[in-house]
Motif scaffolding. Structure first.
Motif, short mmCIF file in Angstrom:
data_model
loop_
_atom_site.label_atom_id
_atom_site.label_comp_id
_atom_site.label_asym_id
_atom_site.label_seq_id
_atom_site.Cartn_x
_atom_site.Cartn_y
_atom_site.Cartn_z
N HIS A 200 127.31 18.65 103.07
CA HIS A 200 127.97 17.98 104.06
C HIS A 200 127.27 17.62 105.04
O HIS A 200 127.26 16.46 105.57
N LYS A 204 126.66 13.71 106.52
CA LYS A 204 127.12 13.55 107.82
C LYS A 204 127.46 11.86 108.25
O LYS A 204 128.32 11.14 108.18
N TYR A 215 134.65 12.34 107.92
CA TYR A 215 133.54 13.53 108.07
C TYR A 215 134.60 14.65 108.43
O TYR A 215 134.23 15.75 108.03
N TYR A 236 136.30 19.00 97.53
CA TYR A 236 135.59 18.28 98.50
C TYR A 236 134.77 16.99 98.19
O TYR A 236 134.90 15.99 98.73
N LEU A 240 135.13 13.19 99.18
CA LEU A 240 133.89 12.52 99.75
C LEU A 240 133.63 11.09 98.87
O LEU A 240 133.37 10.01 99.54
#
Ligand code: SF4
Length: 339
Positions: A200, A204, A215, A236, A240
Motif C-alpha cells: 500500500h 500511495k 488512498y 484491498y 485498488l
C-alpha cells in the motif's frame, strides 16, 4: 530524512514483457465469423515491448467454424442469450459460458485481458442487445464469454480494445497490469500484514494520481489486520484495481508531482530544486511530457536520499502514449539543473 523500509519487504518491480490475454481476432488471426480479423481495433503498436499476448477466441473454442453464421445477443439485460442472427434456434449461450470456465486456468499467470469491443462473445460493455427481437438493439449488453471472465476474475485488468485508443484509458490499463503483476509477485508466498502495508505504501502516489480519495479509503481497510490478512488483502486489491481504473489527468499528475517535490526540500540545493519545479511547471502547462518531471524527480530524490519517495511505484511504472514521453536513462541529471 528517515525512510520507512517498505521497499525491503517487497519484490523488485516487474519488468516487461508481461503476459496479457487478447481476443484472438485482435492479434490478426482470421477467426471472425466472416473469416477476417480486427488487428486494427486496438492500439497494439503503442504497447510494443510491454506485453506478450495469449490469444483466445471463444467462438472457435466452442467448435464454431470459420467462416460461420453470426450470432447476436437477445433477451433481458440481466440474462441475455447468444443466438444465431439468421437462425435464432441456434443458441450457444451455455457453451460460451462453460468455455470461459475452462479457460480460467490460462489466466492464472496473465496480468490483463484486452477484449474485442462490441462482440456478443467478447465485448465488455455496450454490446448490441436485442431485448425485442423485432425492435432496434440497445447498447447495454456484455459478451457472454467476457461476462464470465469478469465475474470470475474481478481484480484482473480488463479493457475493450477500442477504449485503449483514449490516452487516459491506455495509461490506466498499462498501470493496472503492472500493479497486478507486482501484486502477484508480492503475494506469491501468501499475504501477511507487513507486506500488505508495504505494498500500500509503494502504491500511495500512484493511487493518488488516479483517485485522490481512494488512498485513504484503502488505508482504512488496512487499519485492522488482526483478522484474516488473505481475505482483507483480496478486498484491498479489488478496491485498488477499481481506483486505478479511474483516468488520471494532467491536474492529478501535477498534484502528485508537487507532493513528491516536497521531499526535496532541504535535501538538495536550491538550483536543482528550481530545475525540478520548472519541469513540473512545464508539464502542468502542457509544454512537456510527463516523463520530463518524472525523470527529474527520480534524479533529485535519489540524490536527496529520499528513499520513501524514490521507491514509489508512481515513479517507475512503465508509461505509454504521446503524453508520457520517452524514457530517459536513470541517473541522468535534470536537463535544466545546475551541476
Ligand atoms: S470477437 Fe471474440 S469470438 Fe469473435 S472472433 Fe474475436 S476473439 Fe473470436
Amino acid at each position: 530524512m528517515s525512510s520507512p523500509a517498505f521497499r525491503d519487504l517487497l519484490p523488485p518491480f516487474p519488468e516487461p514483457p508481461l503476459t496479457i490475454a487478447v481476443s484472438e481476432c485482435l492479434t490478426g488471426a482470421p477467426v471472425r465469423y466472416d473469416g477476417g480479423h480486427r488487428a486494427s481495433a486496438w492500439p497494439r503498436p503503442a504497447l510494443e515491448g510491454l506485453y506478450e499476448v495469449r490469444p483466445i477466441c471463444p467462438e472457435v473454442g466452442i467448435g464454431l467454424g470459420v467462416p460461420r453464421p453470426p450470432i447476436r445477443l437477445v433477451g433481458a439485460p440481466a440474462s441475455p442469450r447468444a443466438v444465431g442472427v439468421e437462425d435464432p434456434s441456434v443458441d450457444v449461450s451455455d457453451r460460451l459460458r462453460a468455455y470461459a470456465g475452462t479457460r480460467l486456468p490460462d489466466l492464472d499467470d496473465v496480468d490483463g485481458y484486452v477484449f474485442k469491443a462490441r462482440s456478443p462473445s467478447c465485448g465488455l460493455k455496450g454490446v448490441a442487445l436485442h431485448a425485442d427481437p423485432q425492435g432496434p438493439p440497445v447498447p447495454e449488453g456484455t459478451g457472454l464469454f467476457a461476462a464470465e471472465i469478469a465475474s470470475a476474475r474481478p481484480a484482473l485488468p480488463l479493457e475493450d480494445g477500442e477504449n485503449l485508443f483514449e490516452p487516459g484509458a491506455l495509461e490506466s490499463f498499462v498501470t493496472r497490469t503492472f500493479v497486478h503483476a507486482f501484486w502477484r509477485r508480492t503475494t506469491a508466498g501468501g499475504i501477511d500484514a507487513a507486506r500488505l502495508i508495504a505494498f500500500h505504501s509503494a502504491c500511495k502516489y500512484l493511487v493518488m494520481a488516479h483517485d485522490a480519495s481512494a488512498y485513504r479509503r484503502l488505508g482504512r481497510l488496512l487499519a485492522d489486520l488482526s483478522g484474516n490478512a488473505e481475505t482483507t488483502g483480496e478486498r484491498y486489491f479489488e478496491g485498488l484495481m477499481r481506483a486505478l481504473a479511474a483516468r488520471p489527468t494532467r491536474s492529478s499528475h501535477t498534484n502528485v508531482l508537487q507532493h513528491l517535490q516536497g521531499y526535496l526540500r532541504g535535501a538538495i540545493g536550491a538550483p536543482d530544486r528550481r530545475a525540478v519545479a520548472a519541469a513540473i511547471e512545464r508539464y502542468r502547462n502542457g509544454e512537456a511530457a510527463l516523463e520530463t518531471p518524472l525523470h527529474d524527480l527520480r534524479w533529485g530524490l535519489q540524490k536527496a536520499g529520499a528513499r520513501y519517495a524514490f521507491d514509489q511505484y508512481y515513479l517507475h511504472v512503465p508509461r505509454v502514449g504521446p503524453q508520457a514521453g520517452a524514457t530517459v536513462p536513470a541517473g541522468t541529471a535534470p536537463r535544466t539543473a545546475a551541476s
